[in-house]
Design a protein around this motif. Structure first.
Motif, mmCIF file in Angstrom:
data_model
loop_
_atom_site.group_PDB
_atom_site.id
_atom_site.type_symbol
_atom_site.label_atom_id
_atom_site.label_comp_id
_atom_site.label_asym_id
_atom_site.label_seq_id
_atom_site.Cartn_x
_atom_site.Cartn_y
_atom_site.Cartn_z
ATOM 1 N N GLU A 15 -5.025 0.972 -0.581
ATOM 2 C CA GLU A 15 -4.223 1.734 0.344
ATOM 3 C C GLU A 15 -3.336 0.766 1.067
ATOM 4 O OE1 GLU A 15 -2.524 4.932 2.226
ATOM 5 O OE2 GLU A 15 -3.971 4.944 0.552
ATOM 6 N N GLY A 19 -0.034 1.731 -0.684
ATOM 7 C CA GLY A 19 0.480 3.017 -0.002
ATOM 8 C C GLY A 19 0.276 4.159 -0.900
ATOM 9 N N ASP A 20 1.335 4.972 -1.186
ATOM 10 C CA ASP A 20 1.282 6.525 -1.891
ATOM 11 C C ASP A 20 0.841 5.960 -3.220
ATOM 12 O OD1 ASP A 20 2.082 7.633 0.341
ATOM 13 O OD2 ASP A 20 4.181 7.746 0.012
ATOM 14 N N GLU A 23 -3.167 5.945 -5.219
ATOM 15 C CA GLU A 23 -4.373 6.786 -5.980
ATOM 16 C C GLU A 23 -3.974 6.354 -7.602
ATOM 17 O OE1 GLU A 23 -5.489 10.978 -4.961
ATOM 18 O OE2 GLU A 23 -3.952 10.503 -3.347
ATOM 19 N N LEU A 52 -9.772 7.672 -1.987
ATOM 20 C CA LEU A 52 -8.382 7.684 -1.394
ATOM 21 C C LEU A 52 -7.885 9.259 -1.448
ATOM 22 C CD1 LEU A 52 -7.399 4.940 -3.873
ATOM 23 C CD2 LEU A 52 -7.023 4.855 -1.457
ATOM 24 N N ARG A 53 -8.325 9.956 -2.153
ATOM 25 C CA ARG A 53 -8.376 11.387 -2.056
ATOM 26 C C ARG A 53 -8.730 11.913 -0.664
ATOM 27 N NH1 ARG A 53 -9.272 11.520 -7.547
ATOM 28 N NH2 ARG A 53 -11.315 12.256 -7.307
ATOM 29 N N ASP A 54 -9.711 11.729 -0.481
ATOM 30 C CA ASP A 54 -10.282 12.260 1.147
ATOM 31 C C ASP A 54 -9.565 11.614 2.198
ATOM 32 O OD1 ASP A 54 -12.365 13.148 -0.321
ATOM 33 O OD2 ASP A 54 -13.913 11.916 0.257
ATOM 34 N N LEU A 55 -8.978 10.130 2.028
ATOM 35 C CA LEU A 55 -8.142 9.777 3.081
ATOM 36 C C LEU A 55 -6.853 10.356 3.221
ATOM 37 C CD1 LEU A 55 -8.538 5.926 2.565
ATOM 38 C CD2 LEU A 55 -9.337 7.202 4.432
ATOM 39 N N HIS A 56 -6.378 10.733 2.062
ATOM 40 C CA HIS A 56 -4.790 11.279 2.014
ATOM 41 C C HIS A 56 -5.202 12.921 2.692
ATOM 42 C CE1 HIS A 56 -3.230 8.317 -1.013
ATOM 43 N NE2 HIS A 56 -3.581 7.926 0.127
ATOM 44 N N GLN A 57 -6.339 13.480 2.448
ATOM 45 C CA GLN A 57 -6.422 14.868 2.731
ATOM 46 C C GLN A 57 -6.542 14.912 4.490
ATOM 47 O OE1 GLN A 57 -9.832 16.825 1.065
ATOM 48 N NE2 GLN A 57 -8.597 16.946 -1.056
ATOM 49 N N GLY A 59 -5.288 12.512 6.507
ATOM 50 C CA GLY A 59 -4.253 11.804 6.849
ATOM 51 C C GLY A 59 -4.417 10.507 7.068
ATOM 52 N N ARG A 60 -3.406 9.659 7.096
ATOM 53 C CA ARG A 60 -3.799 8.016 7.324
ATOM 54 C C ARG A 60 -3.942 7.815 8.685
ATOM 55 N NH1 ARG A 60 0.428 7.569 3.490
ATOM 56 N NH2 ARG A 60 -0.105 6.857 1.360
#
Length: 79
Positions: A15, A19-20, A23, A52-57, A59-60
């Motif tokens: 991450e 960053g974006d 994933e 990473l999906r969990d983190l993005h759901q 929010g950072r």
């Protein structure tokens, strides 16, 4: 380090580095591990991608510069 901690550690590293694009990087690592016949590597990178999906759901977390700017303590416990 247990598997869950390893996945979280790698997820944070990826991450920070990508960053974006984190994933997408993890998905490329899954494919590379599969192509090399590296089943443990494939499993690890699948866990990283899920993390990473969990983190993005959710929010950072605020970045260190932002935390410093607003005077918030910087959590470095995951480093």
């Amino acid at each position: 380090m247990d598997a869950a901690k390893e996945a979280w550690s790698r997820a944070f590293e990826v991450e920070r580095a990508y960053g974006d694009g984190a994933e997408a990087f993890a998905l490329r690592e899954i494919e590379a591990a599969r192509a090399a016949g590296d089943e443990p590597g494939s499993i690890l990178w699948n866990c990283v991608a899920a993390t990473l999906r969990d983190l993005h759901q959710i929010g950072r977390a605020p970045s260190a510069p932002y935390q410093a700017e607003i005077g918030a303590p910087i959590d470095r416990s995951y480093s």
